[in-house]
Design an enzyme around this catalytic site. Sequence first.
Site, PDB file in Angstrom:
ATOM      1  N   GLU A 336       8.410   0.885  19.344  1.00  0.00           N
ATOM      2  CA  GLU A 336       8.754  -0.236  20.205  1.00  0.00           C
ATOM      3  C   GLU A 336       9.333  -1.409  19.426  1.00  0.00           C
ATOM      4  O   GLU A 336      10.326  -2.019  19.830  1.00  0.00           O
ATOM      5  CB  GLU A 336       7.536  -0.672  21.012  1.00  0.00           C
ATOM      6  N   HIS A 423      15.716   8.595  27.242  1.00  0.00           N
ATOM      7  CA  HIS A 423      14.616   9.195  26.497  1.00  0.00           C
ATOM      8  C   HIS A 423      14.813  10.692  26.286  1.00  0.00           C
ATOM      9  O   HIS A 423      14.155  11.301  25.440  1.00  0.00           O
ATOM     10  CB  HIS A 423      13.288   8.943  27.217  1.00  0.00           C
TER      11      HIS A 423
END
Length: 521
Positions: A336, A423
Amino acid sequence: MVVLGVQTGTSASAADRAEGAAALPLSASQRATALKDAQADASATAGRLGLADGEKLVARDVVKDADGTVHTRYERTFDGLPVLGGDLVVHTAKDGALKGSTKARKGAISVASTDAATSTAAAKKSAVAADKSIKGAAADSVRKIVWAADKSAAPVLAYETVVTGTQKDGTPSELHVVTDATSGKELYRYQAIENGTGVSEYSGTVAVGSTASASGGFDLTDGGRGGHKTYDLNGGTSGTGTLFHDADDTWGDGTVSNRQTAAVDAAYGAAETWDFYKEAFNRNGIAGDGKAAYSRVHYGNAYVNAFWNDSCFCMTYGDGISNQHPLTSLDVAGHEMSHGLTAATAGLKYSRESGGLNEATSDIFGTAVEFHAANSADVGDYLIGEKIDINGDGTPLRYMDKPSKDGGSADYWSRSVGRLDVHYSSGVANHFFYLLSEGSGAKTINGVSYNSPTYNGSSVTGIGRDKAQQIWYKALTTYMTSSTDYAAARTATLQAASDLYGASSAERAAVAAAWTGVNVN
């Protein structure tokens, strides 16, 4: 979510070449000075590049190599309007000579008029209606821009509207919608919220940075790493919540019932990510400016995700299924926060192939952080999110050696890859990185079995993860732009390998072989 030209070979050794092309460490003040100098010279630089009347450059980032080469990243404006898709990197030799440039879009950028035929109100209305799944959708801001990111069409005057609200899974929305300022037609959209001593839940007993509080006790503020702070949202979904505080500087107990435990994992992940970037790349913080992000834990109720938000420069973690599996594992934290690295450098747009590369960059460096930490409780591997049980059955979220094992990711490039969720399109670059690092075929690393195939059945020999991550980092920070796709990523990494190890090196040949192995030729 968790998830140029070729350098001519010389007689210097590969080690000498790598040292010369490696980025120098820049302090916050040195970086600020370099940016100020670049901006002062921006008009002359625009002239050297042959930019059109009305085009100006705004300096955004500077990387200096040990051999004196300077890579300056600029945004473009036209008649004072931001140009989305106009970013570029200028490469300058030690003596000031222009070595070349890398542009998101080649050629001059202009539009016939900067007077819009449609109103900002119409742009807002259209943007809010763009995604009906966003709860409480509202137009937070709108600005007039020049849209130049579509290389198949001429630049056009447009509006960029930011839509806030809440996505279906509880993640905040920061949806950017670009609409034609003449016809009102939607041109592009992307979601800017990017979903990738204490006793921790996942990493055992670890050291965390804390600071003595003036009122007594300790705050979870890491003074040695830019002042990173860890906050408790206590189920909230906005603001910063409450800074974690402890009387005796012993944090958490390894159980989910202790609220500090998730904070320990988050603070540890932030510290390891900071240390990895500093030790591997001489980078002073995520944005290179010596400033820390901050982390928020216990977001929402049973929120099964974690996300990076560049507008607050902060990390946020949910507590997972039944509030029993906080998404604070080490590779998730590294993943992240690496979205912040991408935002500060190439700015890869979070859609289509550039979005897949954005996600893959976070997987690559999240994995690298995990290996770098060398924590026996969470050993390095090429599995993403293997600790957080996000699937509810003990399986990892993603696999780098054969991405399709997750049921949705692409092992190889095809014309349809850009239509996948980012993703899943990230699988191509994840697979490339694994092949470049470890090679194809069956092997066991740190107790985990892998068996990586190739598109054409070829055998690929890896060069080691350390070299692979150096190549990816240099490509990202000096040769990729906001609209880089897989073909351009191949070019960028080949150039990076040439810079670091030589145009005739085994490392450059391995980069080419690994891309061929995932059908990027």
